[in-house]
Design a protein around this motif. Structure first.
Motif, PDB file in Angstrom:
ATOM      1  N   MET A 298      -0.274   3.031  -3.317  1.00 57.74           N
ATOM      2  CA  MET A 298      -1.618   3.636  -3.396  1.00 57.74           C
ATOM      3  C   MET A 298      -1.565   5.115  -4.032  1.00 57.74           C
ATOM      4  O   MET A 298      -2.752   5.697  -4.103  1.00 57.74           O
ATOM      5  CB  MET A 298      -1.853   3.880  -1.834  1.00 57.74           C
ATOM      6  N   GLU A 299      -0.544   5.557  -4.180  1.00 62.05           N
ATOM      7  CA  GLU A 299      -0.340   7.161  -4.677  1.00 62.05           C
ATOM      8  C   GLU A 299      -0.112   7.049  -6.167  1.00 62.05           C
ATOM      9  O   GLU A 299      -0.145   8.328  -6.780  1.00 62.05           O
ATOM     10  CB  GLU A 299       0.513   7.962  -3.930  1.00 62.05           C
TER      11      GLU A 299
ATOM     12  N   GLU B 283       0.915  -1.265   0.157  1.00 60.66           N
ATOM     13  CA  GLU B 283      -0.202   0.118  -0.052  1.00 60.66           C
ATOM     14  C   GLU B 283       0.948   1.273   0.029  1.00 60.66           C
ATOM     15  O   GLU B 283       0.568   2.169  -0.729  1.00 60.66           O
ATOM     16  CB  GLU B 283      -0.881   0.052   1.168  1.00 60.66           C
TER      17      GLU B 283
ATOM     18  N   LYS C  54      -8.689  -1.476  -3.923  1.00 60.83           N
ATOM     19  CA  LYS C  54      -8.844  -0.765  -2.920  1.00 60.83           C
ATOM     20  C   LYS C  54      -8.924   0.787  -2.730  1.00 60.83           C
ATOM     21  O   LYS C  54      -9.720   1.625  -2.349  1.00 60.83           O
ATOM     22  CB  LYS C  54      -8.017  -1.304  -1.595  1.00 60.83           C
ATOM     23  N   TYR C  55      -7.688   1.155  -3.657  1.00 63.51           N
ATOM     24  CA  TYR C  55      -7.440   2.641  -4.082  1.00 63.51           C
ATOM     25  C   TYR C  55      -8.087   3.208  -5.459  1.00 63.51           C
ATOM     26  O   TYR C  55      -7.720   4.147  -5.686  1.00 63.51           O
ATOM     27  CB  TYR C  55      -6.295   2.819  -3.921  1.00 63.51           C
ATOM     28  N   GLU C  56      -8.744   2.171  -6.111  1.00 60.15           N
ATOM     29  CA  GLU C  56      -9.319   2.495  -7.660  1.00 60.15           C
ATOM     30  C   GLU C  56      -8.145   3.253  -8.594  1.00 60.15           C
ATOM     31  O   GLU C  56      -8.272   4.004  -9.024  1.00 60.15           O
ATOM     32  CB  GLU C  56     -10.375   3.570  -7.332  1.00 60.15           C
ATOM     33  N   ILE C  57      -7.150   2.203  -8.394  1.00 56.63           N
ATOM     34  CA  ILE C  57      -6.003   2.602  -9.450  1.00 56.63           C
ATOM     35  C   ILE C  57      -5.953   1.654 -10.800  1.00 56.63           C
ATOM     36  O   ILE C  57      -6.126   0.485 -10.217  1.00 56.63           O
ATOM     37  CB  ILE C  57      -4.698   2.310  -8.533  1.00 56.63           C
TER      38      ILE C  57
ATOM     39  N   VAL D  96      -4.501  -3.797  -3.777  1.00 53.17           N
ATOM     40  CA  VAL D  96      -4.434  -2.591  -3.862  1.00 53.17           C
ATOM     41  C   VAL D  96      -4.856  -1.656  -4.719  1.00 53.17           C
ATOM     42  O   VAL D  96      -5.434  -0.741  -4.267  1.00 53.17           O
ATOM     43  CB  VAL D  96      -2.628  -2.126  -3.767  1.00 53.17           C
TER      44      VAL D  96
END
Length: 342
Positions: A117-118, A113, A141-144, A138
């Protein structure tokens, strides 16, 4: 316009244009795995002007990599450079305006993460299912969005996974496959297929970053018999998917049975030991200690210790170790405990 001159031919391609190029310059991409696929992907994205690229890989350059891993050379192998460091040095010479962040690490539940995540997009340059399931958790979860790719022998595949729009990886592959299956280390691989798949992954990444439509297929190619198969996966969403429907992220769950510390690297006669508790090793001091027990070599990033004629231990600063010369996890644990600590 002068700052964009190096991208002039890409800007002339109408779907990209100046607007798309400016989006690329402001984008952040993580490439997980900097081997045969990852080096091709990184090369294209750096040349295309993606502003920030994080390279993540756990391994070092070896002579057998050079047949297909296009950013490395014999000097990198001789110096035993970590792949991300060798790739970063080469990419900085290609395009000094791009930020290339080199991370020597094995992507796992402890760091996934934090590392991913970024990002605006994640690209799969890995060679194992466990890491792909982790990336998928990941990403969902973070819509990437992320781009899956794989290549072995003369065959390869790729697809784009966009959370909320497409099936996720766990929809397509509900369970971690049992057995080891075919890998580059067991059945080989031709370098043209890794170039082709990596190039398509880079293209899909560019499309995502500038807002263009990506493939709705799981694209499959065999270059030996010149065959192509397009499997439409647009309706492949699993209504009971643990990840993208129920938001159950098993591969990020410390209590999950999916987690491992000791991993045998298929076909390489190697065990990786990745301690759960993070700590920083002073490899210089460790080298002085280990010299009393065997031959030691290394560089600023790692050391290589030879406790006997059959075995070598590659020790990284985060206490992760690759033990070459055995697939026996028990033996590997004993060596780790004896020379590195519990």
């Amino acid at each position: 316009m002068s700052n964009l001159e190096r991208y002039s031919r890409q800007i002339l391609f109408h779907p990209v244009g100046e607007t798309g190029q400016l989006k690329l310059l402001e984008s952040k991409v993580a490439i997980v795995g900097v081997g045969a696929l990852g080096t091709v992907i990184a090369n294209h994205l750096v040349r295309s002007g993606v502003g920030y690229i994080r390279l993540i890989d756990r391994d070092l350059v070896e002579l057998s990599n050079l047949q297909r891993q296009s950013l490395f050379d014999e000097e990198d192998a001789r110096l035993q450079l970590p792949k991300v460091i060798a790739a970063q040095k080469r990419l900085n010479r290609i395009n000094s305006t791009v930020t290339v962040d080199a991370v020597i690490a094995d992507v796992n539940l402890e760091n996934a993460e934090e590392l991913l995540m970024e990002m605006d997009c994640i690209v799969d340059g890995t060679d194992n299912f466990m890491t792909r399931f982790l990336i998928n958790d990941v990403a969902v979860k973070y819509e990437i969005p992320w781009i899956h790719g794989a290549a072995v022998s003369s065959r390869g595949m790729f697809t784009s996974i966009i959370p909320g729009k497409t099936p996720c990886y766990r929809c397509l592959f509900p369970h971690v496959p049992t057995g080891r299956g075919e890998t580059c280390d067991t059945v080989g691989v031709l370098s043209p297929i890794t170039d082709i798949i990596g190039s398509f992954q880079a293209l899909e990444t560019i499309k995502i970053l500038i807002g263009e439509k990506t493939t709705s297929n799981l694209e499959q190619i065999d270059i030996w018999d010149y065959s192509v198969m397009q499997m439409d996966i647009s309706n492949g969403k699993n209504p009971n998917c643990p990840a993208c429907v129920n938001h159950q992220f098993d591969f990020l769950d410390r209590a999950s049975e999916q987690q491992v510390i000791y991993t045998t690297l298929c076909g390489r006669n190697t065990v990786q030991i990745n301690p759960r508790n993070r700590r920083k090793l002073d490899v210089g001091k460790l080298a002085e200690v280990l010299k009393k027990s065997g031959r030691v070599s290394g560089n600023d990033y790692l050391l290589r210790f030879f406790p006997d004629e059959e075995t070598s231990m590659v020790v990284f600063k985060d206490a992760r170790v690759l033990i070459h010369g055995t697939n026996d996890v028990v033996k590997a644990k004993l060596l780790y405990s004896k020379y590195i600590g519990n």
